[in-house]
Enzyme design. Structure first.
Site, mmCIF file in Angstrom:
data_model
loop_
_atom_site.group_PDB
_atom_site.id
_atom_site.type_symbol
_atom_site.label_atom_id
_atom_site.label_comp_id
_atom_site.label_asym_id
_atom_site.label_seq_id
_atom_site.Cartn_x
_atom_site.Cartn_y
_atom_site.Cartn_z
ATOM 1 N N PRO A 146 0.828 -1.216 0.000
ATOM 2 C CA PRO A 146 0.000 0.000 0.000
ATOM 3 C C PRO A 146 0.858 1.259 0.000
ATOM 4 C CG PRO A 146 -0.805 -1.566 1.627
ATOM 5 C CD PRO A 146 0.520 -2.094 1.145
ATOM 6 N N ILE A 147 0.456 2.246 -0.785
ATOM 7 C CA ILE A 147 1.183 3.513 -0.859
ATOM 8 C C ILE A 147 0.760 4.423 0.280
ATOM 9 C CG2 ILE A 147 1.552 5.584 -2.272
ATOM 10 C CD1 ILE A 147 1.060 3.844 -4.737
ATOM 11 N N GLY A 148 1.729 5.084 0.899
ATOM 12 C CA GLY A 148 1.418 6.040 1.956
ATOM 13 C C GLY A 148 0.983 5.411 3.253
ATOM 14 N N GLY A 166 3.247 3.724 5.311
ATOM 15 C CA GLY A 166 4.403 3.542 6.182
ATOM 16 C C GLY A 166 5.064 2.185 6.048
ATOM 17 N N SER A 204 6.886 1.432 0.569
ATOM 18 C CA SER A 204 6.608 1.126 -0.837
ATOM 19 C C SER A 204 7.612 1.776 -1.771
ATOM 20 C CB SER A 204 5.188 1.555 -1.210
ATOM 21 O OG SER A 204 5.012 2.951 -1.038
ATOM 22 N N SER A 205 7.963 3.032 -1.518
ATOM 23 C CA SER A 205 8.902 3.724 -2.418
ATOM 24 C C SER A 205 10.291 3.100 -2.344
ATOM 25 C CB SER A 205 8.976 5.219 -2.081
ATOM 26 O OG SER A 205 9.467 5.424 -0.775
ATOM 27 N N ALA A 235 11.042 -0.049 -1.483
ATOM 28 C CA ALA A 235 11.010 -1.363 -2.120
ATOM 29 C C ALA A 235 11.039 -1.235 -3.631
ATOM 30 C CB ALA A 235 9.758 -2.128 -1.675
ATOM 31 N N ASP A 240 15.105 2.076 5.246
ATOM 32 C CA ASP A 240 14.080 1.321 4.525
ATOM 33 C C ASP A 240 14.685 0.545 3.352
ATOM 34 O OD1 ASP A 240 12.468 2.657 6.291
ATOM 35 O OD2 ASP A 240 11.079 3.424 4.792
#
Length: 212
Positions: free
Chosen positions: A99-101, A103, A106-107, A109, A149
């Site tokens: 899921p985007i946004g 936490g 996602s960005s 990964a 991350d």
């Protein structure tokens, strides 16, 4: 040639946002993945497609001129093209079940998967090379990223991370099950980081105590 790579999202158990200020954090990779498929093309462009849209960008374009949501992937492709003196372009397809946004990284990964996929078009790669490129790519949208991350996404497992000292794997014989609930309320990393920074600047002693 086609190259496919995937990378996991993450959870931060301790130290989220504090890790930006040289404090330790504990992170774990989760079983939600971003997958990137890249191919050499006969065009002079870098083609990017994802759930956020698609675009075609001249490979000699300045990174800062590229729309923010596509910037990390353009940066990675541009760096790899220049390093390998490749005369044509690259197409990049980004698919993510993270899921985007929310936490869940996602960005990061997507950056790790893109770095692995695109680098592998030309040479065999290792985690260190992938990680370094992914962090630089993420900095095109999050200049103050700690790299935490991307690190757990590149190496997997559970890690202890500190910005200056790097990371170490936390070995355990136990399997951990975490229940992650997505509220579906999208949050902006930029705005959250800015709020933490403002709190730190206005409450130095409290922030220092929280970091202890």
């Amino acid at each position: 040639m086609t190259s496919i790579a995937k990378a996991p999202g993450k959870i931060i158990l301790f130290g989220e946002h504090f890790v930006v200020y040289e404090n330790r954090a504990i992170l774990g990779a989760i079983n939600k993945y971003a997958t990137v498929t890249s191919e050499n093309t006969n065009t002079d462009n870098i083609l990017i497609s994802s759930s956020l849209g698609q675009t075609s960008i001249q490979k000699d374009e300045d990174v800062s001129n590229v729309e923010k949501k596509f910037r990390p992937f353009f940066y990675i492709a541009k760096q790899v093209i220049e390093k390998n003196n490749f005369e044509k372009g690259i197409s990049i397809k980004i698919e993510s079940e993270i899921p985007i946004g929310a936490g869940l990284g996602s960005s990061s990964a997507c950056c790790v998967a893109a770095a692995a996929s695109i680098l592998n078009l030309f040479n065999d790669v290792n985690e260190k090379e992938v990680l370094e490129l992914a962090i630089q790519a993420e900095k095109t949208i999050f200049p103050n990223t700690s790299g935490a991350d991307c690190t757990v996404s590149a190496y997997g497992g559970i890690i202890e991370y500190q910005k200056e000292d790097g990371f170490s794997k936390i070995k355990t014989e136990n399997e951990f099950n975490f229940l992650i609930i997505d509220s579906e309320q999208v949050h902006s990393t930029d705005k959250v980081v800015e709020r933490v920074k403002k709190f730190k600047n206005n409450n130095t002693d409290v922030f220092t105590e929280l970091c202890a």
